[in-house]
Design an enzyme around this catalytic site. Structure first.
Site: not given
Length: 224
Positions: A43, A68, A99, A121, A157, A196-197
């Site tokens: 991920e 992350e 990164d 993002d 989204d 969570e988003y």
């Protein structure tokens, strides 16, 4: 979005050391990271870790690495991973801070079965297109990481990111095996592990877009 700096963040991350891959060089030998053999899933941009923890619990025979870039965000994910350790049947979850651009030169080529990009993002400005994790330069990194017929799974989204991602997939010659503009109202919703988003957006009635694309080796690779 500005991330609030975590108090004693370095110490808190160190306390979760058993779940942390110390540096990218360790990715060269993924078999040494996990005690159990199995598929390797990655991920990229794990956020606060809900998805990674949920997937590791749901699929004990799959090994998960959650990357992350922001250490203060990964601190939360690591602590969540430690707290839920007893819920996992196997020791199949690790986190890495850094990164995504470094993955191509660090990981063993064609060692990953599946890559997840969850609510990345969107970098909405046109001049920032190259920063998107679905931009063609990143797709080539993923191509080198994934096994033949490996899968990239995207959830977002953001309409703009989804549209630009589909364009990039076409440019890269990828095969779209699943595409939906409303994931939670499809047959795939049953097995979907939410981030969570995702829970936040869904509670507000925002439809979740998703696409799965398959990578194949380029003809130049096959000829080598």
């Amino acid at each position: 979005m500005r991330v609030r700096k975590k108090k004693n963040g370095a110490e808190r991350i160190a306390a979760c050391g058993e779940l942390l891959i110390s540096d990218f060089s360790a990715l060269g030998d993924p078999e040494a990271i996990f005690e159990n053999s199995g598929e390797l899933h990655l991920e990229i941009g794990c956020g606060k870790g809900d998805f990674a923890c949920g997937m590791a619990k749901k699929y004990p025979d799959v090994n998960f690495i959650a990357l992350e870039k922001v250490s203060d965000v990964c601190c939360v994910a690591l602590e969540k991973g430690m707290k839920s350790k007893g819920e996992r049947e196997k020791d199949n979850l690790r986190f890495l801070i850094g990164d995504a651009k470094l993955l191509g030169e660090s990981m063993k080529p064609h060692s990953v079965d599946c890559i997840y990009l969850n609510f990345s993002d969107p970098w909405p400005k046109k001049g920032h297109a190259k920063r998107r994790l679905t931009y063609r330069s990143f797709l080539e990194i993923y191509r080198g990481l994934l096994k033949e017929d490996g899968i990239l799974k995207l959830k977002t989204d953001n309409d703009g990111l989804f549209a630009s991602s589909l364009e990039e997939f076409e440019v890269a010659g990828l095969e779209v095996v699943m595409k939906t503009y409303d994931l939670h109202n499809t047959e795939y919703a049953e097995d979907n592990v939410m981030t969570e988003y995702e829970r936040n957006f869904s509670s507000k009635g925002v439809p979740i877009k998703s696409a799965w694309v398959k990578f194949k080796k380029k003809e130049t690779e096959d000829a080598e």
